[in-house]
Design an enzyme around this catalytic site. Structure first.
Site, PDB file in Angstrom:
ATOM      1  N   PRO A  26     -18.776  -1.272 -54.720  1.00 17.06           N
ATOM      2  CA  PRO A  26     -19.281  -0.040 -55.326  1.00 17.06           C
ATOM      3  C   PRO A  26     -20.093   0.782 -54.310  1.00 17.06           C
ATOM      4  O   PRO A  26     -20.873   0.216 -53.537  1.00 17.06           O
ATOM      5  CB  PRO A  26     -20.182  -0.531 -56.465  1.00 17.06           C
ATOM      6  CG  PRO A  26     -19.799  -1.951 -56.708  1.00 17.06           C
ATOM      7  CD  PRO A  26     -19.234  -2.476 -55.416  1.00 17.06           C
ATOM      8  N   ASP A  84     -27.243  -4.499 -42.125  1.00 17.80           N
ATOM      9  CA  ASP A  84     -25.995  -4.325 -42.885  1.00 17.80           C
ATOM     10  C   ASP A  84     -24.780  -4.336 -41.960  1.00 17.80           C
ATOM     11  O   ASP A  84     -23.778  -4.996 -42.236  1.00 17.80           O
ATOM     12  CB  ASP A  84     -26.011  -2.990 -43.652  1.00 17.80           C
ATOM     13  CG  ASP A  84     -27.035  -2.981 -44.777  1.00 17.80           C
ATOM     14  OD1 ASP A  84     -27.972  -3.797 -44.744  1.00 17.80           O
ATOM     15  OD2 ASP A  84     -26.900  -2.140 -45.696  1.00 17.80           O
ATOM     16  N   LEU A 115     -24.895  -2.565 -51.814  1.00 20.94           N
ATOM     17  CA  LEU A 115     -24.056  -3.697 -51.390  1.00 20.94           C
ATOM     18  C   LEU A 115     -23.459  -3.479 -49.994  1.00 20.94           C
ATOM     19  O   LEU A 115     -22.548  -4.196 -49.591  1.00 20.94           O
ATOM     20  CB  LEU A 115     -22.932  -3.934 -52.405  1.00 20.94           C
ATOM     21  CG  LEU A 115     -23.396  -4.330 -53.808  1.00 20.94           C
ATOM     22  CD1 LEU A 115     -22.194  -4.514 -54.731  1.00 20.94           C
ATOM     23  CD2 LEU A 115     -24.220  -5.617 -53.774  1.00 20.94           C
ATOM     24  N   GLY A 116     -23.964  -2.477 -49.297  1.00 22.31           N
ATOM     25  CA  GLY A 116     -23.516  -2.279 -47.914  1.00 22.31           C
ATOM     26  C   GLY A 116     -22.149  -1.630 -47.801  1.00 22.31           C
ATOM     27  O   GLY A 116     -21.404  -1.885 -46.842  1.00 22.31           O
ATOM     28  N   ALA A 160     -19.788  -1.401 -44.420  1.00 17.45           N
ATOM     29  CA  ALA A 160     -18.439  -1.989 -44.427  1.00 17.45           C
ATOM     30  C   ALA A 160     -17.388  -0.969 -43.998  1.00 17.45           C
ATOM     31  O   ALA A 160     -16.510  -1.275 -43.187  1.00 17.45           O
ATOM     32  CB  ALA A 160     -18.120  -2.547 -45.815  1.00 17.45           C
TER      33      ALA A 160
HETATM   34  C1  MEV Z   1     -30.447  -1.322 -47.283  1.00 21.16           C
HETATM   35  O1  MEV Z   1     -29.283  -2.085 -47.574  1.00 21.16           O
HETATM   36  C2  MEV Z   1     -31.548  -2.200 -46.800  1.00 21.16           C
HETATM   37  C3  MEV Z   1     -32.825  -1.495 -46.375  1.00 21.16           C
HETATM   38  O2  MEV Z   1     -33.693  -2.515 -45.857  1.00 21.16           O
HETATM   39  C4  MEV Z   1     -32.578  -0.464 -45.300  1.00 21.16           C
HETATM   40  C5  MEV Z   1     -32.158  -1.060 -43.962  1.00 21.16           C
HETATM   41  O3  MEV Z   1     -32.359  -2.244 -43.700  1.00 21.16           O
HETATM   42  O4  MEV Z   1     -31.618  -0.277 -43.171  1.00 21.16           O
HETATM   43  C6  MEV Z   1     -33.520  -0.830 -47.530  1.00 21.16           C
END
Ligand code: MEV
Length: 304
Positions: free
Chosen positions: A89, A140, A94-95, A99
């Site tokens: 999504p 991520d 969820l990255g 991805a």
């Molecule tokens: C986002 O998936 C995670 C955060 O820590 C931002 C980041 O690490 O870039 C909020």
């Protein structure tokens, strides 16, 4: 090579989102949800997905367009046809952006013979995320490239965890850029309060490392729930996330917390495999979309 298909996974955080932006430790896992990019040589640049069909377009396809531009600096990309398909999504923590970025870099890398290795792919992916999101940790993009369970910023691979993972999507779009800047403002205004919260989150990750290695899911769960309290304290929870989190805990999950930037998007619950369905039903009943998944060792890969 005329065409190639590559895919890269999304991720969940066991611990450490937001704090990781300030150099604290986090533990993140690649999960079995993937974005696939099919790339073929063409005379023009074309990007297509359920979002529509276009050329370079920084509004609709900011990550893919930036990858094409960046990679044009190292190879001659006259034209390419990119077709994107994903079961992650979008804008949900969820990255999905990491991805699509990583799968596109690898597809172009192989199609145009750029000779990039995994570290180069992760590094380029991070610079693109940072440019688009303002501030982004390498987490991520690194996890999407390498797969598995990774402790950052050390980039240390931990043992894969094999308990049930149930994600609950609130369906509310969340902007990582906005949430990261909200936390930055809070930290600027109240450093003596926010800094210790962020370093405590980092300490949770450091304490969690051994528990992950020993697969002590109940104790991991205790730490994840504490982490959730601290995420709430820095203002990144929401009523919808809280509903799903408490529903999952009441249905017997070891733990439930936000994953990613928060403010909407997804929560994640760890559960014994025999409890996964119950947890998923509770999330659905509380108004979320439940996704049962598992951690994957597979980072970016070629599909054909
Ligand atoms: C986002 O998936 C995670 C955060 O820590 C931002 C980041 O690490 O870039 C909020």
């Amino acid at each position: 090579m005329q065409k190639i298909t590559c895919s890269a996974p999304g991720k969940i955080y066991l611990f450490g989102e937001h704090a990781v932006v300030y150099g604290e430790s986090a533990i993140c896992c690649a999960v079995d949800l993937r974005t696939q990019v099919r790339a073929s040589l063409s005379d023009t640049i074309r990007i297509s997905s359920v979002l529509g069909d276009t050329g370079l377009d920084h509004d609709r396809y900011p990550y893919v367009s930036s990858v094409i531009e960046k990679m044009s600096e190292i190879t001659d990309i006259k034209g390419v046809d990119l077709c994107i398909d994903s079961n992650i999504p979008v804008g949900s923590g969820l990255g999905s952006s990491a991805a699509v970025t990583i799968a596109t870099i690898q597809a172009l890398n192989l199609l145009f013979g750029c000779g990039m290795g995994a570290e180069d792919i992760a590094t380029l992916g991070h610079s693109i995320e940072r440019k688009i999101q303002g501030a982004a940790s390498p987490t991520d993009t690194y996890v999407s490239t390498m797969g598995g369970v990774v402790m950052v910023p050390l980039k240390k691979k931990l043992k894969i965890i094999d308990c049930g993972i149930v994600i609950g999507n609130t369906g509310k779009f969340s902007s990582t850029r906005q949430l990261v800047s909200n936390v930055a403002l809070l930290k600027k205004n109240y450093p003596e309060i926010i800094d210790p919260i962020l370093s405590t989150i980092g300490m949770i990750s450091l304490t969690g490392e051994e528990l992950v290695t020993k697969k002590e899911y109940r104790s991991i769960g205790v730490l994840m729930n504490i982490n959730q309290g601290l995420l709430d304290a820095i203002g990144v929870s929401s009523p919808e996330l809280a509903d799903l989190i408490y529903a999952a805990r009441s249905a017997g999950a070891y733990s439930a917390k936000i994953t990613g930037a928060g403010g909407g998007g997804c929560m994640v619950a760890l559960a014994h495999p025999s409890e996964m369905q119950l947890v998923a039903s509770a999330i659905t009943k509380a108004g979320g979309e439940a996704i049962i998944t598992k951690v994957t060792e597979q980072g970016v890969r070629v599909e054909n």
